[in-house]
Design a protein around this motif. Sequence first.
Motif: not given
Ligand code: T1G
Length: 690
Positions: A64, A132, A134, A281
């Motif tokens: 998150d 990463p 984790g 938005k």
């Molecule tokens: N954490 C919190 N909120 C997130 C989120 C996340 N990882 N990913 C998406 N959201 C929210 C986003 O802000 C939006 O909120 C809603 O979800 C829909 O997202 C330990 C440290 C998955 C491809 O980088 O690439 O894991 O605007 O509009 O176009 O090693 O979201 O509705 O209020 O983008 O369908 C690594 C990030 C995290 C993936 C979907 N993961 N997300 O795309 O929807 S760091 C990422 C995306 C991590 C570890 C490390 C995309 C999606 P709101 P969206 P979408």
Amino acid sequence: MSSSVSVVNEGGVAIVTIDNPPVNALSFHVREPLMQALVALRDDASVAAIVIACAGRTFVAGADITEFGKPMQQPELRAIVAALEVIAKPTVAAIHGTALGGGLELVLGCHFRVADQGAKLGLPEVKLGILPGGGGTVRLPRLVGAVKALKMIVSGTPIGASAAHGAGLVDAVFEGDLTPHAVNFAREMARKGGPFTPVRDRDELLRGTDLASFDAEAADLAGKARGLEAPIACAQAVRNAVTLPFDEALAAERALFVKLVASDQSRAQRHLFFAEREAAKLPGKDVVKRRVARVGVIGAGTMGGGIAMAFANGGFPVTLLETSHEALQRGLATIEKNYAVSVTRGSLSEDAKRQRLAQFKGSTDYADLADCDLVVEAAFEDMAVKKEIFGKLDAVARPDAILATNTSYLDIDEIAASISRPQDVLGLHFFSPANVMKLLEIVRAEKTAPDALATVVDLAHRIGKVAVVVGVCHGFVGNRMLAARGSESEALLLEGATPRQIDEAFTDFGWPMGPFQMGDLAGLDIGWRNRKARGLTAVIADTLCEQGRFGQKTGRGFYLYEAGARAGVPDPEVEALIRDKAAQMGIVPRTIGAEEIIERTLYPLVNEGAKILEERIAARASDIDVVWVNGYGFPVGKGGPMFWAGLEGAARIIERLEHWYRQTGKDVFQPGPLLRRMAETGSWATDATG
Ligand code: T1G
């Protein structure tokens, strides 16, 4: 159990389902019950195997991100993965949607991974300025090999299910409802019996790593980092997986993660992640969007053709209109050539090319636009021409068709006022090449209807664009600020800096290229035409254009371009021209350093952004950052001009602008109220945004 994690025992196979909309992020309220469930199932004699699945549209899309920068509540992801790995019974991850970041790291703690055909798996942390954290940098290489893992982690680009299966990341790919397949797979693994080797103990792939070729690959990737720390750290962490014992490599990953997550670069990139989503938005309550099934584009030139491709690539049938059959055929031929180049490069299949070309219908008759739900005008940048076109559209377009102009500078309120339906008129300002550049400035005119605006914002997302809603002014947000950035570029040349020195100051800052390289690439004649239309001059650029030196397209601009070369070389003729003009103006050249170049070009950029916010042309400072990162290449590690201003300090920006205004003989610099407030509070919030 909790509402975020549920467990069902299906004939001895425990199905653990994570349910944390919208993307099943591994928030604390997921991690805690997930850990509890895994510990309980580990010791539950009635459970022979465990399946981890997700509800909703996707598997876990990561940690998150909103929790970063706050104290991390236990259990952390690393502890959950470690708990998974000591479970003696088979553990199977059922992956649909996107298993990204912490989501992929979670499944690396399982013995097996199965996916549905449409699934994607990746570690995009580098795009957030981190790596990463984790265990992904230590486990992924054990499944796919060090070099493949290096490329996946440093690029952050996910791979599809079949590629993941081929690479050894996924054990099986299924069609249709995944969970029953996963349960059967788990049951079969339990029947076959162990031992079930955790990923951490699978070193065979690593032992064969050719470290020299790994390092060569890592060095090549590092060369593209442009000052970003995360790609370098990612490569180091993967290298540690090869050269260090597992636990030492894991500890090293953790140390790198803790350092990066606290860095300005990561804060900047996380800011941009949320800023892009915030920009889409709209204020006020949701409105019913209009239906758009078919798109019309007027003008098959560079912009019109690119815009038509952008919609065709997004799956929309496109009617492309030109004034003559010859112009239309030229435009269609260019589009076909562009797709052919993509096929040659391997980024598009022949079949996809055929499908996209089949979306196009060419015409020279406005009546053929009558069935279009959106028409985008991309004709010559002249108000009379635009008004004539909109007049014809007013007569033929469907009653609730949206009528958009791609104008870069002209007054859209004036265009709207010239027809009977101003409520249907707005701007769709694409950036060239329109089928490639992500940014789309959506210009809300004074009378634009809310449903028309909401419709095109949604459309932008559907065609893969990053949309920012802006107001009407000369140049909207991006080009208006570009003019502010460019205002000092010529002065710096005349005072002694060379084009190369200025461009290098920009690339050292992190830009992909400097202003003169960009001008040569885009064509100096575009700015020249725009200046003439507004009665402005730029003594050096105008002189170059008068000599026919338009940049790359003429082989000469600020730089010389050997036949077909993309990278220019300094041209002594240009430097002599600059010296002559400076002498004529009585300017004595002096040595100018990179810091002065950056202050005199980028601080005015920030100042113009502050004015744009004051005038409500942009709703948020972060919207301006999204424009500049996606439309002009502002370095992501600095978060965009307005975020970067926070790092620089607005008080310093004011002080330096006061200095440079004095130094260059301008009137006293007068900071606007918002820039002053930023200096006092560190916040760009305007009354509107609170
Ligand atoms: N954490 C919190 N909120 C997130 C989120 C996340 N990882 N990913 C998406 N959201 C929210 C986003 O802000 C939006 O909120 C809603 O979800 C829909 O997202 C330990 C440290 C998955 C491809 O980088 O690439 O894991 O605007 O509009 O176009 O090693 O979201 O509705 O209020 O983008 O369908 C690594 C990030 C995290 C993936 C979907 N993961 N997300 O795309 O929807 S760091 C990422 C995306 C991590 C570890 C490390 C995309 C999606 P709101 P969206 P979408």
